[in-house]
Design a protein around this motif. Structure first.
Motif, short mmCIF file in Angstrom:
data_model
loop_
_atom_site.label_atom_id
_atom_site.label_comp_id
_atom_site.label_asym_id
_atom_site.label_seq_id
_atom_site.Cartn_x
_atom_site.Cartn_y
_atom_site.Cartn_z
N LYS A 145 92.91 7.77 21.85
CA LYS A 145 93.32 6.55 21.15
C LYS A 145 92.33 5.42 21.37
N LYS A 146 91.65 5.47 22.52
CA LYS A 146 90.82 4.33 22.87
C LYS A 146 89.36 4.59 22.56
N ASN A 147 89.06 4.98 21.34
CA ASN A 147 87.65 5.17 21.01
C ASN A 147 87.31 4.74 19.59
N ILE A 148 88.17 3.87 19.06
CA ILE A 148 87.90 3.38 17.70
C ILE A 148 87.41 1.94 17.77
N VAL A 149 86.21 1.71 17.25
CA VAL A 149 85.70 0.34 17.24
C VAL A 149 85.56 -0.14 15.79
N TRP A 150 85.42 -1.42 15.66
CA TRP A 150 85.23 -2.03 14.34
C TRP A 150 83.76 -2.41 14.25
N SER A 151 82.98 -1.64 13.51
CA SER A 151 81.54 -1.87 13.54
C SER A 151 80.84 -1.18 12.36
N ASP A 152 79.51 -1.16 12.40
CA ASP A 152 78.73 -0.52 11.35
C ASP A 152 78.33 0.89 11.82
N PRO A 153 78.94 1.91 11.25
CA PRO A 153 78.73 3.27 11.76
C PRO A 153 77.26 3.70 11.75
N TYR A 154 76.53 3.28 10.74
CA TYR A 154 75.15 3.70 10.62
C TYR A 154 74.33 3.17 11.80
N GLN A 155 74.54 1.89 12.11
CA GLN A 155 73.77 1.29 13.22
C GLN A 155 74.24 1.82 14.57
N ILE A 156 75.54 2.06 14.69
CA ILE A 156 76.04 2.62 15.96
C ILE A 156 75.44 4.00 16.18
N GLN A 157 75.32 4.76 15.12
CA GLN A 157 74.74 6.09 15.29
C GLN A 157 73.29 6.00 15.76
N GLN A 158 72.58 5.02 15.25
CA GLN A 158 71.20 4.82 15.69
C GLN A 158 71.16 4.52 17.19
N VAL A 159 72.10 3.69 17.64
CA VAL A 159 72.20 3.37 19.07
C VAL A 159 72.50 4.62 19.89
N LEU A 160 73.49 5.39 19.45
CA LEU A 160 73.87 6.60 20.18
C LEU A 160 72.71 7.58 20.24
N MET A 161 72.01 7.70 19.11
CA MET A 161 70.88 8.61 19.05
C MET A 161 69.83 8.24 20.10
N ASN A 162 69.51 6.96 20.19
CA ASN A 162 68.51 6.52 21.15
C ASN A 162 68.97 6.76 22.59
N LEU A 163 70.23 6.43 22.87
CA LEU A 163 70.73 6.58 24.24
C LEU A 163 70.83 8.04 24.63
#
Ligand code: ADP
Ligand code: MG
Lengths: 146, 388
Positions: free
Chosen positions: B265-283
């Motif tokens: 339940k605690k993993n939904i954020v309000w954000s831009d999925p495309y940019q978040i994916q870029q962040v996750l990819m880098n990390l």
């Protein structure tokens, strides 16, 4: 199969870029027109049936976004690909909203440009075909009325 | 009052005259101070190495290392210790010399015991004051550094994106020129030209270098946002899965274990999925790179107030302390040029700041590295509106 050359208009204030890019496209058998400003581009569009415009976003005077807006008003069927080194995210998105076909950042892979150009031209041809058919239907219906 | 000093004040008394020293020590003990004793400079320094002290009462006139030299050595090595000198009544100049060398004060022999006790207490107060001042100073320095860091990153960011823009245009000219030459050299008319292959090789090297430079400028500009990208509810778990898909090969090669500790339940954020994916990819690609075979990556989420915290922890090589402040800088990398550009975390920081999030890192060399992302959580409007 003999390829029908696309009529491509390159619009960029970077003369060196335009020169080399057009040589390359011509080498590939396209028919290339060039303009170093938005104003010149609109003049050419008035006189020549261009298929695809390759347009730099950042130019002195009338910038790419304004030029794009004008093109879409005056020649809505012409496809525009934005190609720029100054591509800030916001303007790219704005350009797409204004009806650009696609967006590429300089320096771009020639293959990418070619693929996008071909797709843009295809879309323009299809669009023209649809218009033609609509006109034909319109004419048929009129003759049926008579 | 004495009780208070009993526990805390660590005192050393140094004098070569054993009788005198013992008497003083006994008297001090009666007043609640229990000094450790040393018979000379050398012994004193030896004791200080083993046992931390607050105050040293030091005789000036001693065989071996003189009192003044001992004082200097103490001040050199144990800056925080306060030293009270005991001088003969004719040798006032010794006392002055001592103060110049950093003594807290000096007393002339014979000493009045209450006077000495007072001086010791004053000296102790001084050590505590200095300590507090030091703490405050460190705190300030840390705070300032943090503030400067964000500002510095922002200004470096503006500058480097400016440079990237300016470089893209000449790079494009080189690119088209090289491409055109390649086209000409590859044409049938050139098939007889004996140097053709060498020429083509040269052109290809130019093209390869353009690609290398382009990787940097394009990364700096943080790839073009997809036009359809906009804020929506983003399921971090799903996005992590997708991102792992892109890293499948490396993960398989290194046999990396992925531990999922993600709250449904605690993993939904309000954000831009495309940019978040870029962040996750880098990390994630950094984590994979830091791991050797059979290492593991642990992903967990939790909720704090209005935010979701995502932790990405790897059991890789870790980041040395002195690098922790630099890893978000553009071009900071410990990898070779074909493995990294040093722009990944810079872009991550930029994106997260723009999305009103926060990023933190902690690491132990040789053990683990943990990146913590904090992003605004998604709140379901209808849930909030309906009273339960
Ligand atoms: N998970 C990690 N474990 C160890 N070191 C890391 C990790 N993530 C980042 N680093 C360090 O931070 C540096 C900068 O990372 P980044 O900005 O992504 O650039 P790059 O990966 O291209 O070097 C890396 O070169 C590496 O030294
Ligand atoms: Mg990286």
């Amino acid at each position: 199969m003999i390829k029908i050359p696309a009529r491509v208009l390159i619009v960029d204030d970077e003369k060196d870029f335009v020169e080399m890019f057009s040589l390359r496209l011509e080498g590939q058998g396209e028919k290339v027109f060039i303009a170093y400003s938005g104003k010149d581009a609109l003049k050419i569009l008035e006189n020549v049936a261009i298929d695809v415009v390759i347009l730099d976003i950042r130019m002195p005077g009338m910038d790419g976004i304004d030029t794009l807006r004008q093109i879409k008003i005056l020649h809505p069927i012409v496809e525009v690909i934005l190609l720029t080194g100054h591509g800030s995210t916001e303007t790219a998105v704005e350009g797409m909203k204004l009806g650009a076909f696609d967006y590429l950042m300089k320096p771009a892979d020639f293959k990418d440009i070619k693929v996008k150009m071909e797709n843009a031209r295809k879309r323009k041809d299809e669009q023209e075909e649809r218009i033609r058919q609509a006109e034909v239907r319109f004419l048929l219906r009129r003759s049926g009325d008579v | 009052m004495n009780k208070h000093y009993d526990n805390k004040l660590r005192l050393l008394i140094v004098d070569d005259e054993e009788g005198f020293r013992r008497t003083i020590a006994k008297r001090l003990a009666k007043r609640g101070l229990k000094p450790v004793q040393a018979s000379g400079g050398e012994e004193c320094l030896g004791i200080l190495k083993q046992n931390p002290m607050d105050v040293v009462v030091l005789d000036v006139k001693m065989p071996g290392i003189s009192g003044i030299d001992t004082l200097r050595l103490i001040k050199q090595e144990f800056e925080k210790i306060q030293v009270i000198l005991l001088t003969g009544n004719v040798a006032v100049s010794d006392g002055i010399e001592g103060i110049k060398s950093g003594a807290f004060d000096y007393l002339t022999k014979p000493v009045e015991i209450d006077h000495l006790v007072n001086k010791i207490k004053q000296a102790f107060e001084m050590t505590r004051l200095e300590e507090e001042k030091q703490k405050e100073f460190e705190y300030r320095a840390k705070l300032e550094k943090k503030m400067i860091d964000t500002e510095r990153l922002a200004s470096i960011g503006t500058m480097s994106t400016g440079i990237a823009h300016e470089i893209n245009n000449p790079l494009a000219i080189i690119n088209e020129s090289a491409g055109f030459m390649k086209q000409v050299v590859s044409s049938p008319e050139m098939s007889m030209f004996s140097q053709k292959d060498a020429l083509l090789m040269g052109i290809e090297k130019i093209e390869k270098s353009i690609k290398r430079a382009r990787k940097i400028t394009h990364q700096l500009l943080g790839h073009v946002k997809k036009p359809e990208s906009k804020f929506s509810e983003v399921n971090l778990k799903a996005l992590l899965y997708e991102t792992f898909g892109l890293l499948k090969r490396e993960i398989k090669n290194k046999q990396i274990n992925i531990n999922w500790e993600i709250d449904k339940k605690k993993n939904i954020v309000w954000s831009d999925p495309y940019q978040i994916q870029q962040v996750l990819m880098n990390l994630l690609s950094n984590a994979v790179h830091a791991l050797s075979e059979n290492g593991s990556i642990t992903l967990s989420t939790r909720e704090i107030y209005e935010d979701i915290i995502l932790e990405i922890k790897d059991t890789g090589i870790g980041i040395p302390k002195e690098n922790l402040g630099k890893i978000f800088d553009p071009f900071f990398t410990t990898k070779s040029f074909d493995e990294g550009t040093g722009l990944g975390l810079f872009v991550v920081h930029k994106i997260i700041s723009n999305l009103n999030g926060k990023i933190d890192v902690s690491s132990t060399v040789g053990e683990c590295t943990c990146f913590q992302l904090s992003l605004p959580k998604y709140t379901n409007q209808t849930d909030n509106d309906t009273p339960r």
